[in-house]
Design an enzyme around this catalytic site. Structure first.
Site, PDB file in Angstrom:
ATOM      1  N   HIS A 102     -33.825  13.605  47.366  1.00  0.00           N
ATOM      2  CA  HIS A 102     -33.017  14.478  46.503  1.00  0.00           C
ATOM      3  C   HIS A 102     -32.146  15.412  47.320  1.00  0.00           C
ATOM      4  CE1 HIS A 102     -36.566  17.094  47.167  1.00  0.00           C
ATOM      5  NE2 HIS A 102     -36.029  18.116  46.525  1.00  0.00           N
TER       6      HIS A 102
ATOM      7  N   HIS B  56     -40.211  27.807  49.290  1.00  0.00           N
ATOM      8  CA  HIS B  56     -38.765  27.697  49.065  1.00  0.00           C
ATOM      9  C   HIS B  56     -38.120  29.076  49.156  1.00  0.00           C
ATOM     10  CE1 HIS B  56     -40.499  24.072  47.242  1.00  0.00           C
ATOM     11  NE2 HIS B  56     -39.317  23.504  47.358  1.00  0.00           N
TER      12      HIS B  56
ATOM     13  N   GLU C  77     -38.193  16.998  52.715  1.00  0.00           N
ATOM     14  CA  GLU C  77     -39.541  17.415  52.275  1.00  0.00           C
ATOM     15  C   GLU C  77     -40.568  16.302  52.474  1.00  0.00           C
ATOM     16  OE1 GLU C  77     -38.457  20.726  48.806  1.00  0.00           O
ATOM     17  OE2 GLU C  77     -39.085  18.735  48.173  1.00  0.00           O
TER      18      GLU C  77
ATOM     19  N   HIS D 197     -42.990  17.766  43.934  1.00  0.00           N
ATOM     20  CA  HIS D 197     -43.400  19.074  43.383  1.00  0.00           C
ATOM     21  C   HIS D 197     -42.334  19.649  42.436  1.00  0.00           C
ATOM     22  CE1 HIS D 197     -41.532  20.806  47.337  1.00  0.00           C
ATOM     23  NE2 HIS D 197     -40.614  20.795  46.386  1.00  0.00           N
TER      24      HIS D 197
END
Ligand code: DHB
Ligand code: FE
Length: 279
Positions: free
Chosen positions: A193, A59, A240, A12
């Site tokens: 990441h 977030h 995630e 995303h």
């Protein structure tokens, strides 16, 4: 009579949303990503369900760290785009499906998943970027959406196995909904990441590709990855990826990979996209 037809996994990355919003998808940096998305978008244009259940993470846009739930379902008629960083994207409002959403709430709670219920929920890049990846820039999103938010921000986070089991329970809940509806399920976020700290910039193609392989070959292997493994192998935000397990749990035991695309770099992450159809 409602049926889950297929699932999609997608990163995303907010920068990809900004590239679309600002007409930069043809620039040399972005062109390989958007070329790789063409078959995925073609599949979506030919396979539009009535509703997509989008498993995503907030977030710290809508949830304050003072009040965080592990799993939250949005039951509203509509959800407004919102964001940190670049600010709210100028994308269409996201229409909900309160009837199916409330059915999911009820069935999941009776299956002992203690869902939080959001009567109002602004949705950030975690949900709007996947919509843009699938549907590009329409005037109106072509499907209704049930946002299902997973806490991957505040420790402790749910386990990868719990996420898979939630997907299985979603499948049973959809199957017991008494209206003819075609349903898609998306797992979003990742892949490897890490955005801050000494290891900022970690990307691990071997880990990512094994995870993607296991989506079809051995989905339970992706439920046995520990939180520590995720942090070590995929960086702190690689967690995630557990949201993809919700999507996978909601599909048949055997699925067909109809499209896979993996690309580095996309901002600080590896982009991963996958479409799975029930066999
Ligand atoms: C990036 C990736 C994310 O998943 C996110 O939520 C924010 C930023 C990035 O790679 O830039
Ligand atoms: Fe993210």
């Amino acid at each position: 009579m409602a049926r889950i037809m297929a699932g999609m996994g997608t990163s995303h990355v907010p920068g990809a949303g900004a590239a679309m919003d600002n007409g930069k998808t043809g620039e040399p940096y972005w062109e390989p990503l958007f070329t790789g998305l063409e078959p995925l978008r073609k599949w979506h244009s030919q396979n539009v369900p009535d509703v997509n259940i989008i498993v995503f993470n907030d977030h710290a846009t809508s949830f304050s760290l003072d009040n965080y739930s592990t799993f939250t379902i949005g039951v509203a008629e509509e959800f407004q785009p919102a964001d940190e960083g670049w600010g709210p994207r100028k994308v269409p409002v996201v229409e909900g499906h309160p009837e199916l959403a409330w059915h999911l709430v009820e069935e999941l709670i009776f299956e002992e998943f203690d869902m939080a219920v959001a009567g109002s929920l602004d949705v950030d890049h975690g949900l709007t970027v996947p919509l843009s990846i699938a549907y590009d820039q329409p005037e109106k999103w072509p499907t209704k959406v049930i946002p299902l938010c997973v806490n991957v921000i505040q420790y402790p986070q749910p386990t990868p196995l719990r996420c898979f089991k939630l997907g299985q329970a979603i499948r049973r809940a959809v199957d017991s909904f008494d209206k003819d509806l075609s349903v898609g399920i998306w797992g979003t976020g990742g892949l490897s990441h890490q955005l801050g700290g000494e290891r900022a910039g970690v990307v691990n193609p071997k880990f990512d590709n094994t995870f993607l392989d296991n989506m079809t070959k051995d989905p339970m292997a992706n439920t046995r990855i520990s939180h520590t493994d995720f942090i070590r192998e995929a960086g702190s935000e690689g967690i995630e990826m557990i949201m993809w397990n919700v999507m996978r749990g909601a599909l048949n035991e055997t699925v067909k990979e109809v499209y896979r695309f993996y690309h580095i770099p996309v901002s600080a992450t590896a982009y991963g996209g996958l479409i799975l159809e029930n066999e």
